[in-house]
Scaffold this motif. Structure first.
Motif, mmCIF file in Angstrom:
data_model
loop_
_atom_site.group_PDB
_atom_site.id
_atom_site.type_symbol
_atom_site.label_atom_id
_atom_site.label_comp_id
_atom_site.label_asym_id
_atom_site.label_seq_id
_atom_site.Cartn_x
_atom_site.Cartn_y
_atom_site.Cartn_z
ATOM 1 N N LYS A 220 0.813 -1.307 0.190
ATOM 2 C CA LYS A 220 -0.065 0.088 -0.039
ATOM 3 C C LYS A 220 0.893 1.217 0.010
ATOM 4 N N PRO A 221 0.378 2.425 -0.468
ATOM 5 C CA PRO A 221 0.852 3.683 -0.418
ATOM 6 C C PRO A 221 1.544 3.967 0.832
ATOM 7 N N GLU A 222 2.637 4.825 0.997
ATOM 8 C CA GLU A 222 2.881 5.365 2.391
ATOM 9 C C GLU A 222 2.098 6.063 3.072
ATOM 10 N N ALA A 223 1.241 6.824 2.213
ATOM 11 C CA ALA A 223 0.104 7.593 2.661
ATOM 12 C C ALA A 223 -0.573 6.813 3.759
ATOM 13 N N VAL A 224 -0.860 5.740 3.656
ATOM 14 C CA VAL A 224 -1.685 4.888 4.614
ATOM 15 C C VAL A 224 -0.708 3.895 5.424
ATOM 16 N N GLY A 225 0.425 3.999 5.744
ATOM 17 C CA GLY A 225 1.428 3.541 6.242
ATOM 18 C C GLY A 225 2.080 2.266 5.536
ATOM 19 N N GLY A 226 2.182 2.352 4.263
ATOM 20 C CA GLY A 226 2.464 1.185 3.476
ATOM 21 C C GLY A 226 4.043 1.213 2.988
ATOM 22 N N MET A 227 4.301 0.064 2.441
ATOM 23 C CA MET A 227 5.750 0.340 1.646
ATOM 24 C C MET A 227 5.996 0.279 0.217
ATOM 25 N N GLN A 228 4.784 0.400 -0.235
ATOM 26 C CA GLN A 228 4.800 0.628 -1.746
ATOM 27 C C GLN A 228 5.536 -0.426 -2.427
ATOM 28 N N LEU A 229 5.480 -1.752 -1.706
ATOM 29 C CA LEU A 229 5.959 -3.074 -2.695
ATOM 30 C C LEU A 229 4.977 -3.398 -3.627
ATOM 31 N N PRO A 230 5.697 -3.992 -4.907
ATOM 32 C CA PRO A 230 4.706 -4.747 -5.569
ATOM 33 C C PRO A 230 3.803 -5.991 -4.980
ATOM 34 N N THR A 231 2.720 -6.089 -5.434
ATOM 35 C CA THR A 231 1.906 -7.143 -4.947
ATOM 36 C C THR A 231 2.594 -8.524 -5.118
ATOM 37 N N VAL A 232 3.246 -8.783 -6.093
ATOM 38 C CA VAL A 232 3.902 -10.025 -6.288
ATOM 39 C C VAL A 232 4.778 -10.385 -5.195
ATOM 40 N N VAL A 233 5.505 -9.389 -4.647
ATOM 41 C CA VAL A 233 6.515 -9.334 -3.881
ATOM 42 C C VAL A 233 5.660 -9.716 -2.503
ATOM 43 N N GLU A 234 4.716 -8.888 -2.229
ATOM 44 C CA GLU A 234 3.886 -8.879 -1.024
ATOM 45 C C GLU A 234 3.217 -10.660 -0.871
ATOM 46 N N MET A 235 2.850 -11.196 -2.039
ATOM 47 C CA MET A 235 2.267 -12.283 -2.148
ATOM 48 C C MET A 235 3.453 -13.476 -1.885
ATOM 49 N N ALA A 236 4.651 -13.179 -2.358
ATOM 50 C CA ALA A 236 5.748 -13.879 -1.896
ATOM 51 C C ALA A 236 5.999 -13.997 -0.495
ATOM 52 N N SER A 237 6.049 -12.953 0.229
ATOM 53 C CA SER A 237 6.124 -12.751 1.444
ATOM 54 C C SER A 237 4.889 -13.471 2.190
ATOM 55 N N MET A 238 3.845 -13.184 1.924
ATOM 56 C CA MET A 238 2.967 -14.405 2.597
ATOM 57 C C MET A 238 2.951 -15.480 2.325
ATOM 58 N N SER A 239 3.529 -16.049 1.401
ATOM 59 C CA SER A 239 3.656 -17.409 1.233
ATOM 60 C C SER A 239 4.436 -18.083 2.269
ATOM 61 N N PHE A 240 5.365 -17.504 3.137
ATOM 62 C CA PHE A 240 5.708 -18.163 4.070
ATOM 63 C C PHE A 240 5.058 -18.239 5.298
ATOM 64 N N PHE A 241 4.038 -17.268 5.592
ATOM 65 C CA PHE A 241 3.289 -17.410 6.470
ATOM 66 C C PHE A 241 2.131 -18.342 6.300
ATOM 67 N N TYR A 242 1.407 -18.316 5.225
ATOM 68 C CA TYR A 242 0.602 -19.658 4.965
ATOM 69 C C TYR A 242 1.344 -20.673 5.211
#
Lengths: 620, 620
Positions: free
Chosen positions: A91-113
């Motif tokens: 998400k945008p920095e304006a709402v506290g985000g890191m502005q990463l691509p979704t594909v990286v976010e999903m890759a990150s989530m894969s560890f948690f799932y």
């Protein structure tokens, strides 16, 4: 090969995620920052989530009459996730985000799932909830209700189903009436203020004591002028219903909203996610002396379902990724076991001597088959999930043309991204148990839990049957089949690339071209089956075998993924030889063992087989 | 249609079980006595077993340090079974039996497996244990150890696996040495007396306080002259090891044999059957001041495995029937639910009006598909189980020629009777959950337990992989493929009968002949695949895809069963029209939806696909 090595391959070699850093939104990022996020994610998942995955299965949520109690480790683990800043990663920095691509976010989530699908459900739902408010809410609604979700201080839910309305959402009866007792209800700074009453079933994360608040997104119907609820989906609106009331400045009060726990569901698996039946507006908690849960309209009257689809589409891909990572977890566990466990001897003449030592079971071909099937499902599912995430990135930060194409492909692929891993991770987890033998059936090893956890995935966020209807009844037809044409063009391009790449190889050793031909012919069959199914233009005939059609379509998509991966591995000469050979073997496995199954599924769809449709209830 | 109506159809209309009463051994029986046994069985199963099936799942066996505690209802239910005289239903009156045909005994058991597979495991094991002693024991061994089993006053186990020897039985290390301390050990009236020491894993019913005694049948090795254990299966002998010592007159003493509980296994399902790790001869209970479990040799030195196969073959068919009946239980539960639960509207134009009432979900084609698949699996599996039981009757009371043919067919069909229901009941139970939707995933409904219980069936009594090796590595080859030829002749006869029966019908309405042609061509493919697999005469190539081959073979067998059933139903004009139409619809389902799957399985076997065999451990 490790999960991380496969992610690096998928992100860097195959999908070229670092190229996204050239787009302004991701300008502060690089391959290095992506890697840092994955490092951190793997560490938090491994250290905080995985160790308590069995605990949250055993210590099921309990209701003490007042509060819902979860193991205290649950909140501690979730706090680590939020504190790592992962909730709003894309998400945008304006709402506290890191502005990463979704594909990286999903890759990150894969560890948690993989570490704990039941724990990961909390951030998955909270993020989806905040994303929906972010997409459809007013600036105040975003500030007050989405930002705390992105920060991980509040939790989020989605409240759709009711006891009498599961798959058939148009039949919901939860009612929302203007909260005329509060003054200028229509101009409340948080949005038009209503009072909701009704029962919501299967609400994950619906009640607990974690965080500062729970933000429910609730589908309900606003009565028309005559006081009647409008039939069908047109009558559905979406409301933000906080567990504790919040001021327009975002201050969370101690005032409980009129949302009461009516019961906990006791599930076969996925027990770490509390699942609830909630009563809205039954009068247990009066607000301003009145019953009715206070809710703020979001997205406009009658737009509820289309707003909720922001969350549902995201959740469907997330459910698919969750299933994939359960397959991955079982694959890793059974692979490790197969390398350690001695049992039996080779089938070759050398294995005839019973006094020779036993061999590790990974030496047995049938065990390799069970591992290879798991690898094909887990890594293939992960590729599909990341491919879809990459499409989300095209949609949100690509050119208009890219976004348009990505949107259509995403719509078409979403039912597959949800259904295929859900169905095949079940098979993968069953094979993981089988590799362990009797040990796999005990609770001393993790695989039986993965298998139980995954069984939910074919049910929630739209059942398997619903996904099939969505695919064959809507998605392959939309815009005169434009999305299907787009997909087939991409498949065709992959095949052409295989023919070209093969030209550079020693042909005697390569079957890339053979696979490419099989892929093209499979897709001809998939397209023809849809056409034949609809050739009489009768939905009851066309859709009679929608589930079987989806199974064939899904295998077609995965074969495409695997040809892509095998080619990418072949080109990636910097990677270890075993790694590359493994991708190729899994591709071969998929084309030799799996793709030939599609004929049976597509056949009934193409023939409009009415065996089941015509059976009467009395015949069973 | 009810389970009982289907049993009556299978026994009376299809298999002509009453004709068996013409044989001397069954002369006291008639269709009426068969019916009385089924009435009684259904009643006891429904009233005593079914009501506690969830209880025995929740109240898992516990070890208090001294005794293994089961819910007290377990023993009460099992007593009702024994008191009904069902334990020795098919055995001679001389050992307390009723001299019923095995096919009727199996039909009787089907009610108990359906009501509670975990409870039914106790009589299944005890019966198999007593049968084995009856087949291979001396008259005294039969009197002392088999009769109490048949009476249900003692319980029986089979002790094969060890922690280091699961599928690979030749690697067992349990040792049996002559009990020279007891005087004339070789001429003990109960059989040559040995002392056993070793660890046995996965022993169902291995320790509990029910009944008067537990009779363990234990595989162990007798050291050779040099004190070494003989490698391989030749070295294996079988021993009767009672939990409490028994006199030659059958009096059970209070002396505990040296068999100690080393632990309980905590399983994913099947929890009503206590499963143990037993230590033999660790010295916990000294007998005559000495450690070592007292055991009596049965069947002769080195004959252990071949004697045990009496029990194993019986247990494999029983496991298959147990799986089938779990499928049946899930089918009945989800059928009932589907008739009651309103949700959604028809896919036809009439279903477009959202204000029209919702329809019961059995009206939806995809739900009918899930029910029809379950019906095909449950009723088809039951037919296969009873067909095998009928072969057992041919073997034991038929002419020499009938017995010879039956024996070969049984050997060939046993891996299918075990593996096919185990695999497909899993799918059936998963579909049962799916019909229930979210409710099916909760422990408030029985289907998730059926699904968990069944997952054991692909593992115990020879894993799926072992069954495949047995089928393609031994059974299709034996006696120059004589058994396969016999089976194919029967399949051919069925097809010919279909062509003939079709001649009497309105051809435009009948697809019997089409199914018969598909069946014949499937069996050509099955036979050709075996030949192609073995064409290089290399076991490592032939058996590389034994499991897939077995899947194709199994579907071929079930298609044959379904064509048989459809024809039999068509001829049975005395039966209700819906009943007959239902059998025909399930047959159509199997031929249209299932049989086309065999190509993918048989293809890899026929091509000797080495994708998995050639993968190295480092590639995964």
């Amino acid at each position: 090969m490790t999960h991380r090595a496969t992610l690096d391959f998928l992100l860097n070699d195959w999908l070229d995620a670092p190229a996204l850093c050239q787009r302004p939104f991701h300008a502060d990022h690089s391959a290095d920052t992506f890697a840092a996020v994955l490092d951190l994610s793997e560490q938090v998942a491994t250290e905080q989530f995985a160790p308590i995955n069995r605990l949250v299965d055993i210590e099921e949520p309990e209701f003490d009459g007042e509060r819902v109690l979860l193991p205290k480790q649950t909140e501690a683990a979730l706090n680590c996730f939020s504190e790592a800043g992962l909730m709003a990663a894309s998400k945008p920095e304006a709402v506290g985000g890191m502005q990463l691509p979704t594909v990286v976010e999903m890759a990150s989530m894969s560890f948690f799932y993989k570490a704990s699908v039941a724990l990961a459900a909390y951030p998955m739902l909270t993020r989806g909830n905040a994303n929906t408010i972010f997409a459809h809410g007013t600036p105040t609604q975003i500030d007050v209700f989405a930002k705390p979700g992105f920060a991980g201080t509040s939790f989020g839910t989605m409240c759709l189903s009711e006891p009498q309305a599961g798959s058939s959402l148009s039949d919901i009866r939860t009612k929302a009436v203007p909260d005329t007792g509060c003054g200028d209800w229509a101009n409340d700074p948080l949005g038009p203020r209503y009072r909701l009453s009704g029962n919501k079933m299967w609400i994950s994360g619906g009640e607990h004591e974690m965080g500062d608040n729970i933000v429910h997104l609730v589908l309900a119907k606003i009565p028309d002028a005559t006081g009647q609820l409008v039939s069908g989906v047109r009558g559905i609106s979406l409301f933000i219903v906080p567990r504790k009331l919040v001021s327009a400045e975002g201050e969370i009060s101690d005032i409980r909203n009129d949302v009461a726990l009516a019961g906990l569901n006791h599930k076969c698996g996925y027990r770490g996610t509390v699942n609830t039946l909630l009563n809205f507006g039954e009068g247990k908690y009066l607000v301003d002396g009145q019953s009715g849960a206070v809710g703020y309209l979001i997205g406009g009257e009658g737009k509820g379902l289309s707003c909720m689809f922001t969350l549902m589409n995201e959740a469907r891909i997330a459910v698919g990724l969750g299933a994939t990572m359960l397959a991955y977890a079982g694959f890793e566990a059974s692979l490790d076991y197969a390398k350690q466990r001695p049992q039996g001897r080779h089938a070759s003449p050398a294995g005839k001597d019973p006094s020779s030592p036993q061999v590790p079971i990974i030496e047995h071909t049938d065990v390799k088959r069970m591992l290879m099937a798991q690898k094909a499902i887990a890594e293939g599912g992960l590729a599909l999930g990341l491919y879809c995430a990459r499409l989300v990135d095209e949609e949100s930060t690509g050119t208009e043309a890219q976004a348009h194409e990505a949107r259509q492909l995403l719509e078409l692929l979403t039912p597959i991204a949800k259904s295929w891993p859900s169905e095949w991770a079940q098979e993968a987890n069953s094979l993981a148990i089988q590799v362990f033998g009797g040990y796999g059936y005990t609770r001393d090893f993790p695989v039986e839990q993965y298998w139980r956890d995954n069984r939910l995935n074919m049910i929630h966020e739209g059942t398997h049957g619903i996904q099939g209807l969505d695919l064959l009844g809507r998605k392959v037809l939309m815009n005169q089949g434009a999305a299907l044409k787009l997909l087939m063009a991409r498949v065709h391009a992959t095949a052409q690339q295989a023919f070209a790449q093969d030209a550079n190889q020693d042909k005697s050793k390569s079957t890339l071209s053979e696979h490419a031909e099989a892929l093209q012919s499979a897709w001809q069959e998939i397209a023809a089956a849809a056409q034949a199914a609809w050739s009489t233009a009768k939905p009851e005939e066309a859709l009679a075998n929608a589930t079987a059609y989806m199974q064939g379509f899904g295998h077609g998509v995965l074969a495409w993924m695997w040809l892509e991966l095998a080619m990418s591995a072949e080109r990636s000469e910097h990677l270890p030889a075993d790694f590359r050979a493994g991708k190729r073997a899994a591709c071969d496995y998929f084309f030799n063992y799996e793709l030939p199954k599609i004929g049976a599924w597509l056949g009934v769809a193409a023939r409009r087989d009415m065996t089941c449709a015509q059976a009467s209830a009395a015949m069973f």
